[in-house]
Design a protein around this motif. Structure first.
Motif, PDB file in Angstrom:
ATOM      1  N   GLN A  43     -10.481  -2.783 -10.428  1.00  0.00           N
ATOM      2  CA  GLN A  43      -9.796  -1.848  -9.512  1.00  0.00           C
ATOM      3  C   GLN A  43      -8.811  -0.943 -10.227  1.00  0.00           C
ATOM      4  O   GLN A  43      -8.574   0.174  -9.792  1.00  0.00           O
ATOM      5  CB  GLN A  43      -9.066  -2.640  -8.425  1.00  0.00           C
ATOM      6  CG  GLN A  43     -10.050  -3.394  -7.530  1.00  0.00           C
ATOM      7  CD  GLN A  43      -9.389  -4.007  -6.321  1.00  0.00           C
ATOM      8  OE1 GLN A  43      -8.248  -4.453  -6.401  1.00  0.00           O
ATOM      9  NE2 GLN A  43     -10.094  -4.038  -5.210  1.00  0.00           N
ATOM     10  N   ARG A  61      -8.416  -6.866 -11.164  1.00  0.00           N
ATOM     11  CA  ARG A  61      -9.800  -7.083 -10.716  1.00  0.00           C
ATOM     12  C   ARG A  61      -9.707  -7.860  -9.415  1.00  0.00           C
ATOM     13  O   ARG A  61      -8.841  -8.714  -9.258  1.00  0.00           O
ATOM     14  CB  ARG A  61     -10.602  -7.905 -11.730  1.00  0.00           C
ATOM     15  CG  ARG A  61     -11.026  -7.141 -12.982  1.00  0.00           C
ATOM     16  CD  ARG A  61     -11.943  -8.019 -13.813  1.00  0.00           C
ATOM     17  NE  ARG A  61     -12.284  -7.458 -15.112  1.00  0.00           N
ATOM     18  CZ  ARG A  61     -13.364  -6.717 -15.384  1.00  0.00           C
ATOM     19  NH1 ARG A  61     -14.216  -6.414 -14.415  1.00  0.00           N
ATOM     20  NH2 ARG A  61     -13.608  -6.285 -16.598  1.00  0.00           N
ATOM     21  N   LYS A  62     -10.614  -7.546  -8.490  1.00  0.00           N
ATOM     22  CA  LYS A  62     -10.618  -8.184  -7.182  1.00  0.00           C
ATOM     23  C   LYS A  62     -10.680  -9.703  -7.285  1.00  0.00           C
ATOM     24  O   LYS A  62     -11.426 -10.210  -8.125  1.00  0.00           O
ATOM     25  CB  LYS A  62     -11.821  -7.695  -6.388  1.00  0.00           C
ATOM     26  CG  LYS A  62     -11.460  -7.323  -4.976  1.00  0.00           C
ATOM     27  CD  LYS A  62     -12.677  -6.792  -4.269  1.00  0.00           C
ATOM     28  CE  LYS A  62     -12.280  -6.099  -2.981  1.00  0.00           C
ATOM     29  NZ  LYS A  62     -13.365  -5.338  -2.420  1.00  0.00           N
ATOM     30  N   SER A  87     -18.205  -4.684 -12.306  1.00  0.00           N
ATOM     31  CA  SER A  87     -18.395  -5.503 -11.096  1.00  0.00           C
ATOM     32  C   SER A  87     -19.444  -6.548 -11.471  1.00  0.00           C
ATOM     33  O   SER A  87     -20.058  -6.453 -12.543  1.00  0.00           O
ATOM     34  CB  SER A  87     -18.892  -4.671  -9.918  1.00  0.00           C
ATOM     35  OG  SER A  87     -20.268  -4.393 -10.066  1.00  0.00           O
ATOM     36  N   SER A  88     -19.686  -7.496 -10.586  1.00  0.00           N
ATOM     37  CA  SER A  88     -20.626  -8.556 -10.967  1.00  0.00           C
ATOM     38  C   SER A  88     -22.031  -7.999 -11.208  1.00  0.00           C
ATOM     39  O   SER A  88     -22.840  -8.633 -11.872  1.00  0.00           O
ATOM     40  CB  SER A  88     -20.642  -9.664  -9.921  1.00  0.00           C
ATOM     41  OG  SER A  88     -20.879  -9.086  -8.665  1.00  0.00           O
ATOM     42  N   THR A 106     -15.393  -9.665 -11.987  1.00  0.00           N
ATOM     43  CA  THR A 106     -15.208  -9.249 -10.595  1.00  0.00           C
ATOM     44  C   THR A 106     -14.818  -7.778 -10.574  1.00  0.00           C
ATOM     45  O   THR A 106     -14.450  -7.209 -11.602  1.00  0.00           O
ATOM     46  CB  THR A 106     -14.141 -10.119  -9.895  1.00  0.00           C
ATOM     47  OG1 THR A 106     -13.000 -10.182 -10.737  1.00  0.00           O
ATOM     48  CG2 THR A 106     -14.668 -11.514  -9.618  1.00  0.00           C
ATOM     49  N   GLU A 107     -14.886  -7.186  -9.395  1.00  0.00           N
ATOM     50  CA  GLU A 107     -14.738  -5.732  -9.267  1.00  0.00           C
ATOM     51  C   GLU A 107     -13.443  -5.205  -9.902  1.00  0.00           C
ATOM     52  O   GLU A 107     -12.345  -5.609  -9.546  1.00  0.00           O
ATOM     53  CB  GLU A 107     -14.755  -5.410  -7.773  1.00  0.00           C
ATOM     54  CG  GLU A 107     -15.046  -3.971  -7.489  1.00  0.00           C
ATOM     55  CD  GLU A 107     -15.112  -3.765  -5.980  1.00  0.00           C
ATOM     56  OE1 GLU A 107     -15.831  -4.535  -5.302  1.00  0.00           O
ATOM     57  OE2 GLU A 107     -14.420  -2.859  -5.512  1.00  0.00           O
ATOM     58  N   ARG A 141     -16.445   5.483  -9.728  1.00  0.00           N
ATOM     59  CA  ARG A 141     -16.675   4.185  -9.084  1.00  0.00           C
ATOM     60  C   ARG A 141     -15.449   3.728  -8.289  1.00  0.00           C
ATOM     61  O   ARG A 141     -15.319   2.551  -7.933  1.00  0.00           O
ATOM     62  CB  ARG A 141     -17.011   3.127 -10.147  1.00  0.00           C
ATOM     63  CG  ARG A 141     -18.268   3.433 -10.930  1.00  0.00           C
ATOM     64  CD  ARG A 141     -19.479   3.234 -10.056  1.00  0.00           C
ATOM     65  NE  ARG A 141     -20.691   3.798 -10.631  1.00  0.00           N
ATOM     66  CZ  ARG A 141     -21.878   3.193 -10.591  1.00  0.00           C
ATOM     67  NH1 ARG A 141     -22.016   2.013 -10.040  1.00  0.00           N
ATOM     68  NH2 ARG A 141     -22.937   3.789 -11.100  1.00  0.00           N
ATOM     69  N   SER A 147     -22.101 -11.175 -13.930  1.00  0.00           N
ATOM     70  CA  SER A 147     -21.677 -12.444 -13.328  1.00  0.00           C
ATOM     71  C   SER A 147     -22.137 -13.672 -14.094  1.00  0.00           C
ATOM     72  O   SER A 147     -21.497 -14.710 -14.041  1.00  0.00           O
ATOM     73  CB  SER A 147     -22.203 -12.517 -11.900  1.00  0.00           C
ATOM     74  OG  SER A 147     -23.595 -12.236 -11.938  1.00  0.00           O
TER      75      SER A 147
END
Ligand SMILES: NC(=[NH2+])NCCC[C@H](N)C(=O)O
Length: 290
Positions: free
Chosen positions: A14, A289-290, A240-241, A11-12, A63, A198
């Motif tokens: 951060q 991560r989100k 990210s995915s 997942t994203e 990013r 993903s």
């Protein structure tokens, strides 16, 4: 105040700590030979390591990812390139690793100032007993599972520790890293297996003794060969995915081309860091991560 948050490998991203080349092997008397790559390869210079890590940092920042750099501790710690191993986040908890190699034992001091910026209340920091060995390169948290490498760096007590603390929220699967020749060729689980984006995972089958069915169920496997493993092909960083950061190298062309069919692939120079035994996953310690 921010809270640690890691439930996934894809997942994203951060917030992340990445390695630093400052004081790399500044005093030869403290250098410890702890992996095969390092023994077989001429050590890179601080300058070239610095430029690779700057490149890595620039991509992450471009990013929108928050990047922390460890402080240089002192020449008695010869290598702070791979913060992945010195601690790891599972859920909202930080586990501080007991490092098996003495030259890495005080490396975590370099990230204490960063750690203190986070919410540490309610026992969010776990400090294992001295006989519990776990390094972050052996810890992969993804899709409600924890895959835990059993390696020269992570022992059975480490597995018991992870089960005790996390099996309420995650299914825990040990994966034994195949180090039959005992030459520290496959240092950590992430040198032979790593989820990508993903739904895929890079995997060098001979690098493990057993593979849980859940791995085969959860991922479409991209097999890598012995030569690519030695180039640390599995050791990429998913941000990210849809997006992954990989090492630009002719030796990895086949794998990188396969990844490009599914993901947005950012290729960066990282060969000097690889000469020390770690690549992009090792050189990063995700905090949120989100
Ligand atoms: N997560 C990883 N695979 N880390 C690689 C660590 C490399 C480091 N020089 C060591 O031998 O400890």
């Amino acid at each position: 105040m921010q809270t640690f948050h890691i439930y996934s490998e894809s997942t994203e991203l951060q917030s992340v700590v990445i390695g630093t080349s400052r004081q790399f092997r500044a005093d030869q008397s403290y250098v410890e030979y702890i992996n095969k790559k390092q023994i077989d390869t001429k050590p890179p210079t601080e300058e070239v390591l610095h430029s690779e890590l700057q490149g890595f940092r620039d991509v992450l920042i471009s990013r929108g990812i928050e990047v922390f750099i460890p402080t240089a501790i002192g020449s008695f710690v010869p290598d702070q390139l791979t913060p992945r191993d010195i601690g790891f986040i599972i859920g909202d908890k930080l586990v501080i690793s007991n490092m098996s190699c003495s030259s890495r034992r005080y490396e975590v001091f370099g990230i204490l100032e960063t750690i203190k910026l986070f919410d540490l209340s309610d026992k969010k920091v776990l400090i294992p007993d001295a006989d519990v060995w776990i390094e972050g390169g052996d810890v992969i948290v993804d899709k409600n599972c924890i895959y835990l490498g059993q390696s020269n760096r992570t022992n059975k007590n480490g597995l018991d520790f992870i089960r005790r603390h996390f099996s309420r929220d995650f299914d825990v699967f040990p994966i034994t890293v195949n180090d039959h020749a005992n030459e520290s060729r496959f240092l950590h689980l992430d040198c032979v297996f790593n989820p990508v984006g993903s739904s895929h995972a890079l995997f060098f089958r001979d690098g493990v003794i057993d593979i849980p069915d859940r791995v085969l169920k959860n991922y479409e496997i991209i097999e890598i060969d012995e030569y690519e493993q030695a180039e640390l092909a599995t050791n990429i960083l998913t941000i990210s995915s849809e997006t992954v950061i990989v090492r630009k190298s002719e030796k990895l062309n086949r794998v990188n081309t396969l990844l490009k069919a599914h993901y947005d692939v950012i290729e960066i120079d990282f060969s000097s860091v690889v000469a020390t035994g770690g690549s992009l996953r090792c050189a990063s310690l995700p905090l949120i991560r989100k």
